[in-house]
Design an enzyme around this catalytic site. Structure first.
Site, mmCIF file in Angstrom:
data_model
loop_
_atom_site.group_PDB
_atom_site.id
_atom_site.type_symbol
_atom_site.label_atom_id
_atom_site.label_comp_id
_atom_site.label_asym_id
_atom_site.label_seq_id
_atom_site.Cartn_x
_atom_site.Cartn_y
_atom_site.Cartn_z
ATOM 1 N N ASP A 92 0.817 -1.204 0.000
ATOM 2 C CA ASP A 92 0.000 0.000 0.000
ATOM 3 C C ASP A 92 0.859 1.265 0.000
ATOM 4 O O ASP A 92 1.477 1.593 1.008
ATOM 5 C CB ASP A 92 -0.891 -0.047 1.255
ATOM 6 C CG ASP A 92 -1.714 1.199 1.433
ATOM 7 O OD1 ASP A 92 -2.079 1.817 0.424
ATOM 8 O OD2 ASP A 92 -1.992 1.562 2.598
ATOM 9 N N ASP A 126 -2.029 5.818 -5.033
ATOM 10 C CA ASP A 126 -2.348 4.927 -3.911
ATOM 11 C C ASP A 126 -2.736 3.540 -4.406
ATOM 12 O O ASP A 126 -3.832 3.331 -4.913
ATOM 13 C CB ASP A 126 -3.497 5.561 -3.113
ATOM 14 C CG ASP A 126 -3.836 4.786 -1.843
ATOM 15 O OD1 ASP A 126 -3.189 3.750 -1.588
ATOM 16 O OD2 ASP A 126 -4.734 5.216 -1.120
#
Length: 407
Positions: free
Chosen positions: A101, A287
């Site tokens: 992430d 992201d």
């Protein structure tokens, strides 16, 4: 003969310079909840304000990092996360599936001492079985908007692909309230943002790898395949460099504007060639922890109208699947280069029983920053564009991803 030796040496060096971690695509939390008929109830129960009131008393007073709003968008992103890879912790190795992430900077996995229902359904770290484990003792809390996470900090040997990070700080979660983590297909999260984003004290994983010189270059990159039966692997994380076979054309580089998230300047967003949003430029974060593209509420509501998306009673936006071919293109202008998404790219298709549903891949989210509201470029964007994250020069690069032609 000498030429052959030089070639073999070069080939060995270049092939070992980049470490590849295959990524698997699985059903997101949202898709599973919808299939089980639980999505509406979940979204009602997990509004951040209600969640904070319900669980605040469960945490010791003064728990570090429980700053309301700090990461309030994050669990909603994980609700749509689809790509996971394997890591191992400890000696002998204990395996976990994690989201890699770029929108956070912590590594955490469930602890064998965890008392939550979520932990019972996932692989748990057994500290007592690892000879390289080092106890830390400090507590941490991560506020995920609709999922507080409480745990203890530790150190152990981490392996990602063929790379080892010695004495890696990580969190062992002992308390994961709420249904989101119960439904999740991943065990934990490996954050790849900048150190200032970390809630757990100590170096994030990629910082440790750079400090211990286990990566050839301070670069990592992501390739996410389209949803096809033949795509194998379904995605890849490359540590230490890039693979030119996975993208075409030159990489367009954008400087990082704030070192927390991988934050960049976006010139504008155009719908069918007409500049509609952030005409004077705005900030965006890249992201990999969400599959959606998100932006400020007013902009996204206007965008949903422009693509013919109608709101449902639980805040999602649905599109008539028959109309996909007539929907407008949406173009993001970054560093003067246009990145265009067609409806085939920005519409998420799901089967519910024998019905196909089409959902907008755009989502409203309010993230304030000193530079103004942030947009999020998630997997809807990153599937079409190979992404390169360069810590050495603090920049993000994009190039059109090479996808096999579908037969």
């Amino acid at each position: 003969m000498e030429l052959l030796l030089v070639f073999l040496l070069l080939w060995t060096w270049t092939s070992s310079a980049v470490v590849r971690i295959p990524l698997r695509r699985m059903s997101s939390i949202r898709t599973q909840l919808r299939a089980d008929g639980l999505l509406e109830e979940f979204l009602k129960d997990h509004r951040p304000d209600m969640f904070n009131r319900r669980y605040a008393q469960c945490f010791p007073p003064g728990t570090p990092s429980l700053r309301l709003g700090r990461s309030s968008e994050k669990i909603y992103n994980f609700m749509d996360a689809q790509y996971y890879g394997e890591i191992s912790l400890g000696t002998p190795e204990q395996n976990f599936s994690v989201i890699f992430d770029t929108g956070s900077a912590d590594l955490w996995v469930p602890s064998s001492y965890c008392v939550s229902q979520a932990c019972a359904l996932h692989r748990r770290f057994r500290a007592f079985e690892s000879t390289s484990f080092r106890h830390d003792g400090r507590m941490f809390g991560i506020h995920y908007g609709s999922g507080h996470l409480l745990g203890v900090m530790a150190r152990d040997t981490l392996k990602v692909g063929g790379l080892t990070a010695q004495s890696q700080e990580f969190g062992e979660s002992v308390y994961e309230p709420g249904a989101a983590f119960v439904t999740a297909r991943f065990d934990g999260v490996l954050g790849m943002g900048y150190p200032s984003l970390a809630e757990i004290l100590g170096n994030p994983v990629f910082d440790n790898m750079m400090a211990q010189r286990t990566v050839e270059e301070p670069i990592f990159s992501f390739y996410l395949s389209r949803r096809t039966r033949s795509s194998n692997p379904e995605g890849e994380l490359l540590l230490g460099g890039t693979d030119e076979a996975l993208f075409s054309g030159p990489i367009n580089w954008l400087p990082v504007t704030a070192k927390g998230y991988w934050q960049i300047k976006m010139d504008s967003v155009a719908v069918q060639g007409v500049s509609s949003f952030c005409p004077n430029g705005c900030q965006a974060i890249v992201d990999t922890g969400t599959s959606l593209i998100a932006g400020p509420t007013n902009d996204i509501l206007a965008l949903q109208q422009l693509i013919g998306a109608s709101p449902t009673n639980i805040g999602e936006f649905i599109i008539d699947c028959v109309r996909l071919s007539s929907l407008p293109h949406v173009t993001f202008v970054l560093g003067g280069t246009e990145y265009t998404l067609t409806s085939e790219h920005y519409v998420r298709k799901e089967m519910l029983g024998d019905r196909e549903l089409c959902f907008s891949g755009f989502q409203a989210v309010e993230i304030v920053s000193p530079e103004g509201p942030l947009w999020i470029l998630g997997d809807v964007f990153l599937t079409e564009y190979y992404s390169v994250f360069d810590r050495g020069q603090d920049r993000v690069g994009f190039a059109p991803a090479n996808h096999p032609t579908e037969h």
